[in-house]
Design a protein around this motif. Structure first.
Motif, short mmCIF file in Angstrom:
data_model
loop_
_atom_site.label_atom_id
_atom_site.label_comp_id
_atom_site.label_asym_id
_atom_site.label_seq_id
_atom_site.Cartn_x
_atom_site.Cartn_y
_atom_site.Cartn_z
N THR A 42 23.13 -66.69 2.00
CA THR A 42 22.87 -65.26 2.12
C THR A 42 23.87 -64.56 3.04
O THR A 42 24.37 -63.49 2.72
N TYR A 43 24.15 -65.18 4.17
CA TYR A 43 24.86 -64.45 5.22
C TYR A 43 26.32 -64.84 5.41
O TYR A 43 26.99 -64.28 6.26
N ARG A 45 28.60 -65.17 2.64
CA ARG A 45 29.25 -65.09 1.33
C ARG A 45 30.65 -64.51 1.42
O ARG A 45 31.45 -64.66 0.50
N GLU B 36 15.70 -65.94 -1.77
CA GLU B 36 16.79 -66.70 -1.15
C GLU B 36 17.45 -67.62 -2.17
O GLU B 36 18.65 -67.87 -2.10
N LEU B 39 20.23 -66.09 -4.28
CA LEU B 39 21.55 -66.06 -3.65
C LEU B 39 22.27 -67.39 -3.86
O LEU B 39 23.46 -67.42 -4.17
N GLN C 89 24.30 -60.48 -7.38
CA GLN C 89 23.90 -61.30 -6.23
C GLN C 89 23.79 -60.44 -4.97
O GLN C 89 22.85 -60.60 -4.18
N ASP C 90 24.73 -59.53 -4.79
CA ASP C 90 24.64 -58.63 -3.64
C ASP C 90 23.32 -57.87 -3.65
O ASP C 90 22.71 -57.64 -2.61
N GLY C 93 20.75 -59.94 -2.27
CA GLY C 93 20.96 -60.00 -0.83
C GLY C 93 20.48 -58.73 -0.14
O GLY C 93 19.82 -58.77 0.89
N HIS C 94 20.77 -57.60 -0.76
CA HIS C 94 20.38 -56.33 -0.14
C HIS C 94 18.87 -56.16 -0.15
O HIS C 94 18.29 -55.66 0.81
N TYR C 97 17.82 -58.23 2.81
CA TYR C 97 18.03 -57.57 4.11
C TYR C 97 16.97 -56.49 4.33
O TYR C 97 16.48 -56.30 5.43
#
Lengths: 95, 252, 328
Positions: A42-43, A45, B36, B39, C89-90, C93-94, C97
């Motif tokens: 996730t963090y 990439r 998760e 991703l 994918q972003d 991820g967003h 977050y």
């Protein structure tokens, strides 16, 4: 089957050798290894890091915002701890 | 078959493996069990698209006729694809897709290791890049296999069935044909028998940790490496190639 | 990032224990541009407004994966496939977050997901439109992400720290999203006649829904004034919409395709474009669940969630066993 959600973790990233780990965000994971994987996927990439820490959010001990003034304000008047407090006479160098 | 032809054919097999697995993986987008995991799946699929592109480009250069990566991917027919049957199998549930990934990558990891040492510089360089990605995938899949195997009673039974069902596609990875033999001989390529032993050892270790059992020796299906695919494959290609086929002269 | 003026459906209860002094002190902090952090005192209505807005924003990212995901398996080149996958994918991820930011306010992700799946929570209406051709992928990047950027850049300065920080990360990552969309449109517009027609058709279908993304007109927007005072929101819906029209019309001209609005004209006096009235009934209908794809989007999410239950449970069971083994 238990329907409890996976615990929350906090993610810290060292962006390059020489710098400390910084908080990047949070995520959910069932176990520590999964938290590490999820943090990576996730963090980091966009090449954000060279090292990761993850810690369960409920293991973090934090100061209480209602005690902010008692915790942090007493430091504010100790200005003599900062070099700018001192006047250096003209002509003195390397101090 | 000349040495050049062997090299091209071998490279295309690798490229097809990467592309077809990626295509199956992206079907899983927006369908993963947790955010998760979305991703992670996308990261791994992106790795494979990247590998496929490098491998097709390499094949195109070797061929020297100006075929682009997209011509290989979108303008060839079913029988021209030489990917493993395992990789084209429909996703099924999370456990099925995971087992497919795990069984393939436990093999692919050792294959890449061997390819780094092959005498074709292009392939060796691609393998050196890809192995880093696949090492990480393998770690991820192995951990998940253990979670599912040693999770609930339900998950153990379910993933054991996934393992049993996928097993018959694993033989093809190690069944060398003329191209494998020629590639090993002419380019210091992988020794599939040696890789089979390593694969067996690694798979057994994780399967045991996952409190699962290795499926019994059984009849193995093969054909993908020779262009004989399963019925699912035509649909996969039809979907993937649809735009390129509908507008053959267009650039995108 | 796909927020919109989703400030409908508010039912904020004012809690009786908040004193005028507390509220004034809070407002003073906000006015001084101090960031509010998770554990700080905040008015209940501020908390609820944020939970609603951030979770709707997160849901929009998650549902937003579907219309674009629809073309992942059919992307016309390997390069486009990779770019689109990275973009989708972003969005995952967003969503992640943003859920995390909302969780700091005391609501669990489970609860937010349950609200999405039950249909209680809203998400951006734009994702209830179908992606029918490859050009729609270009149009979404160009128009929908373009509209979203107008909304999200001011959110980086939102008074609530965790939301602002999440938005900084989102904005940074998204900087390529609009460009890749425009790049798809440009390639189509420079391509064959059929491709250009595809691009025009996509603009025709996505233009008005994109304008709706900014939410109701200022005169109709219930929560705007309060959100502005709290510095959750920095610009009004109409201001942002105008800004979007001004920049986008010129881009359409560059592409050589026509914005589907007969009333569109440039007003040299104000320096802005004037444009036709939005079909607000359509907006209301889509938000109410009657868009072309509302049902389909939600069903897909429900299906994935239900299908994943055994996997989440297995991982949890494994973690418990491991913990027990470690303790033994």
């Amino acid at each position: 089957m238990s329907k409890q959600e996976w615990p929350l973790y906090e993610v810290f990233i060292r962006s390059k050798a020489g710098l400390s780990h910084r908080h990047a965000g949070s995520l959910h994971a069932a176990d520590d290894q999964m938290a590490l994987s999820n943090a990576r996927d996730t963090y980091t990439r966009r090449s954000e890091g060279v090292s990761l820490w993850v810690v369960r959010s409920d293991r973090i001990v934090a100061s209480d915002p209602t005690e902010t003034s008692a915790f942090f304000e007493p430091a504010e008047d100790k200005i003599y701890r900062h070099p700018t407090f001192y006047e250096i006479p003209e002509g003195v160098e390397n101090l | 078959m000349s040495a050049d032809q062997t090299l091209i054919a071998y490279t295309l097999r690798l490229a097809d493996n990467a592309l077809i697995l990626a295509q199956r993986m992206i079907e899983l987008v927006a369908a993963e069990p947790e955010l998760e995991e979305e991703l992670a799946n996308a990261n791994f699929a992106l790795d494979y698209i990247g590998q496929a592109r490098m491998l097709y480009s390499h094949a195109g250069e070797l061929e020297g006729n100006g075929r682009s990566e997209d011509e290989f991917a979108f303008m060839r027919d079913e029988h021209e694809f030489r990917n493993l049957l395992l990789l084209e199998q429909p996703n099924g549930h999370f456990g099925d897709a995971l087992v497919r990934q795990f069984l393939f990558e436990a093999f692919y990891l050792h294959l890449l290791e061997a390819l780094i040492a092959c005498s074709d510089q292009g392939l060796s360089e691609i393998a050196a890049r890809a192995i880093k990605e696949v090492k990480y995938h393998n770690r991820h899949s192995a951990q998940w296999l253990v979670r599912l195997g040693d999770g609930t009673e339900f998950s153990r039974e379910r993933v054991q069935a996934s393992l049993d069902n996928a097993w018959r596609y694993t033989g093809e990875m190690f069944t060398g044909d003329d191209i494998d033999v020629a590639f090993q001989r002419d380019f210091d390529g992988p020794n599939l028998n040696a890789i089979r032993d390593l694969w067996k050892r690694d798979v057994e270790r994780t399967v045991t940790e996952a409190t699962l059992r290795l499926p019994d020796e059984q009849w193995m299906v093969s054909g993908g490496k020779q262009g004989q695919h399963s019925e699912h494959f035509g649909f996969l290609l039809a979907e993937m190639q649809y735009l390129q086929r509908s507008f053959p002269s267009a650039t995108w | 990032m796909y927020t919109q003026g989703l400030d409908q459906a508010g039912n904020d209860k004012q809690s009786g224990v908040e004193t005028a002094e507390q509220l004034a002190a809070f407002q003073k902090r906000v006015d001084a541009e101090e960031k509010i952090e998770a554990k700080d005192w905040m008015p209940e209505a501020y908390r609820r407004t944020l939970i609603r807005q951030i979770s709707q924003h997160a849901h929009s990212e998650i549902i937003g994966m579907q219309p674009e995901g629809n073309w992942l398996t059919r992307a016309p080149s390997l390069k486009r496939k990779a770019i689109l996958l990275a973009k989708v994918q972003d969005e995952a991820g967003h969503g992640l977050y943003l859920y995390s930011a909302a969780e700091t306010l005391g609501v669990s992700r489970d609860q937010m997901v349950a609200d999405l799946l039950s249909g209680k929570a809203k998400y951006s209406s734009i994702f209830n439109y179908p992606t029918l051709t490859w050009a729609d992928i270009g149009a979404i990047g160009w128009l929908v992400d373009g509209a979203a950027i107008m909304n999200q850049i001011p959110l980086c300065r939102c008074s609530y720290g965790p939301y602002a920080r999440a938005m900084v990360r989102v904005c940074k990552e998204e900087s390529f999203h609009q460009r890749q969309g425009f790049d798809i449109m440009l390639t189509l517009c420079r391509g064959t006649a059929a491709q250009k027609a595809m691009a025009q058709d996509a603009l025709n279908r996505w233009w008005w829904p994109s304008l709706m993304m900014f939410g109701p007109n200022d005169t109709e927007s219930k929560h705007s004034a309060q959100s502005m005072a709290w510095k959750i929101k920095r610009f009004s819906n109409d201001e942002l919409r105008q800004k979007f029209v001004d920049v986008t019309v010129q881009q359409a001209e560059f592409l050589g395709i026509r914005v589907p609005d007969d009333e569109l004209s440039f007003d040299p006096e104000s320096g802005h474009y004037t444009f036709g009235e939005i079909d607000w009934q359509e907006f209301i209908d889509v938000v109410a669940g009657n868009g072309p794809c509302n049902k389909q989007r939600l069903e897909k999410r429900q299906y994935a969630h239900n299908e994943g239950e055994w996997v989440r449970a297995a991982a949890q069971a494994y973690a418990s066993k491991q913990a027990a083994r470690a303790a033994a």
